[in-house]
Design a protein around this motif. Structure first.
Motif, mmCIF file in Angstrom:
data_model
loop_
_atom_site.group_PDB
_atom_site.id
_atom_site.type_symbol
_atom_site.label_atom_id
_atom_site.label_comp_id
_atom_site.label_asym_id
_atom_site.label_seq_id
_atom_site.Cartn_x
_atom_site.Cartn_y
_atom_site.Cartn_z
ATOM 1 N N MET A 47 2.534 40.479 29.780
ATOM 2 C CA MET A 47 3.455 40.414 31.161
ATOM 3 C C MET A 47 4.790 39.742 30.943
ATOM 4 S SD MET A 47 2.193 38.849 34.786
ATOM 5 C CE MET A 47 0.587 40.111 34.813
ATOM 6 N N GLU A 48 5.800 40.291 31.394
ATOM 7 C CA GLU A 48 7.228 39.827 31.444
ATOM 8 C C GLU A 48 7.116 38.604 32.289
ATOM 9 O OE1 GLU A 48 9.329 40.511 29.522
ATOM 10 O OE2 GLU A 48 8.405 42.289 28.517
ATOM 11 N N SER A 49 8.019 37.637 32.022
ATOM 12 C CA SER A 49 8.150 36.422 32.749
ATOM 13 C C SER A 49 9.730 36.420 33.532
ATOM 14 C CB SER A 49 7.975 35.369 31.917
ATOM 15 O OG SER A 49 8.239 33.879 32.743
ATOM 16 N N GLY A 50 9.958 35.684 34.493
ATOM 17 C CA GLY A 50 11.132 35.177 35.033
ATOM 18 C C GLY A 50 11.869 34.336 34.205
ATOM 19 N N VAL A 51 13.002 34.112 34.411
ATOM 20 C CA VAL A 51 13.848 32.880 33.385
ATOM 21 C C VAL A 51 13.273 31.685 33.910
ATOM 22 C CG1 VAL A 51 16.057 31.869 32.995
ATOM 23 C CG2 VAL A 51 15.589 34.503 33.129
ATOM 24 N N LEU A 52 13.177 31.311 35.170
ATOM 25 C CA LEU A 52 13.044 29.857 35.786
ATOM 26 C C LEU A 52 11.368 29.665 35.595
ATOM 27 C CD1 LEU A 52 15.348 29.762 38.667
ATOM 28 C CD2 LEU A 52 15.834 29.096 36.494
ATOM 29 N N VAL A 53 10.627 30.481 35.360
ATOM 30 C CA VAL A 53 9.262 30.276 35.083
ATOM 31 C C VAL A 53 8.854 30.426 33.711
ATOM 32 C CG1 VAL A 53 8.577 30.548 37.485
ATOM 33 C CG2 VAL A 53 8.451 32.412 35.961
ATOM 34 N N SER A 54 9.666 30.685 33.045
ATOM 35 C CA SER A 54 9.491 30.921 31.146
ATOM 36 C C SER A 54 9.308 29.539 30.738
ATOM 37 C CB SER A 54 10.547 31.692 30.781
ATOM 38 O OG SER A 54 11.749 31.282 30.899
ATOM 39 N N ILE A 55 9.316 29.800 29.470
ATOM 40 C CA ILE A 55 9.370 28.659 28.657
ATOM 41 C C ILE A 55 10.712 27.633 28.754
ATOM 42 C CG2 ILE A 55 10.202 29.330 26.394
ATOM 43 C CD1 ILE A 55 7.821 28.049 24.825
ATOM 44 N N LEU A 56 11.530 28.371 29.248
ATOM 45 C CA LEU A 56 12.772 27.671 29.443
ATOM 46 C C LEU A 56 12.788 26.509 30.295
ATOM 47 C CD1 LEU A 56 15.904 27.616 28.962
ATOM 48 C CD2 LEU A 56 16.247 29.197 30.941
#
Length: 231
Positions: A47-56
């Protein structure tokens, strides 16, 4: 001062490397920002992830810790940021290895890629920066030590006003080592044994001849004898 500046620069370089790593490929052409933070605890999914809820997200938190640590000169904050980056990167490697069965490193775009290396390098640089920094407490201690070295050191502290005779502590100089509000008694000088004292009668006494003016003195105190003239 120089160590704080050098450590801060190294820590900031590590924070920049960690923040930029999610925008690069991590595994098989998949960027780090495509991995959700929840996948690190529940298992890697497609599943793809948004930038703000990713490992970032944890890497941004670590970068803020580094900035706060540099401003406050806190080695603990910088070291904690490095541990956060390394911890989440290693956790991702464990989950990715479980999902793929094994982790591989390949030069054809397969396996671990440059994004993971950037994240690991960023965490290591943060720890090195924390080791190089002196911290706020060390700087204050060094300034206090320099101030004490500049101040003259007295061998003995000044005595209180009511104990002037007990200074210095060696008690070598001074009139007396014990102070008293009463005057010291005066001792009569020794003039020899008392002839009327029975305890000293055993000592021989020199015979005293008649003195001028005594009744038994044949010498005339008014007309002393003269030597007869020589012929």
């Amino acid at each position: 001062m120089i160590r704080n500046i050098l450590g801060s620069l190294v820590a900031l370089a590590g924070a920049a490397s960690a923040v930029l790593s999610p925008f690069r490929d991590w595994y098989d052409g998949r960027a780090g920002q495509d991995y959700r933070v929840r996948d690190l605890f529940g298992g890697i999914t497609a599943m793809e992830s948004g930038v703000l809820v990713s490992i970032l997200l944890p890497f941004l938190f670590a970068a803020l810790l580094v900035i706060a640590g540099v401003v406050l000169r806190s080695r603990i904050a910088v070291a904690l940021a490095g541990l956060v980056v390394l911890g989440f990167t290693i956790l991702w490697m464990v989950r990715q290895g479980q999902a793929e069965g094994a982790l591989t490193v390949g030069g054809d775009g397969a396996g671990l890629q440059v994004g993971v290396a950037n994240a690991l390098a960023g965490g290591v640089l943060m720890l090195i920066g924390a080791l190089l920094m002196n911290g706020r407490g060390a700087g204050a201690r060094s300034r206090a030590r320099a101030r004490r070295e500049r101040e003259p050191v007295e061998p003995y502290a000044a005595p209180p006003a009511d104990q002037v005779d007990t200074w210095p502590p060696t008690q070598e100089p001074g009139m007396s080592t014990h102070t008293s509000p009463w005057p010291e008694p005066e001792v009569d000088p020794y003039t020899g044994p008392d002839p009327h004292d029975p305890r000293t009668r055993s000592y021989p006494q020199a015979e005293r001849g008649p003195e001028p003016g005594d009744p038994g003195d044949p010498r005339d105190p008014v007309h002393p004898p003269h030597r007869p003239p020589e012929r």
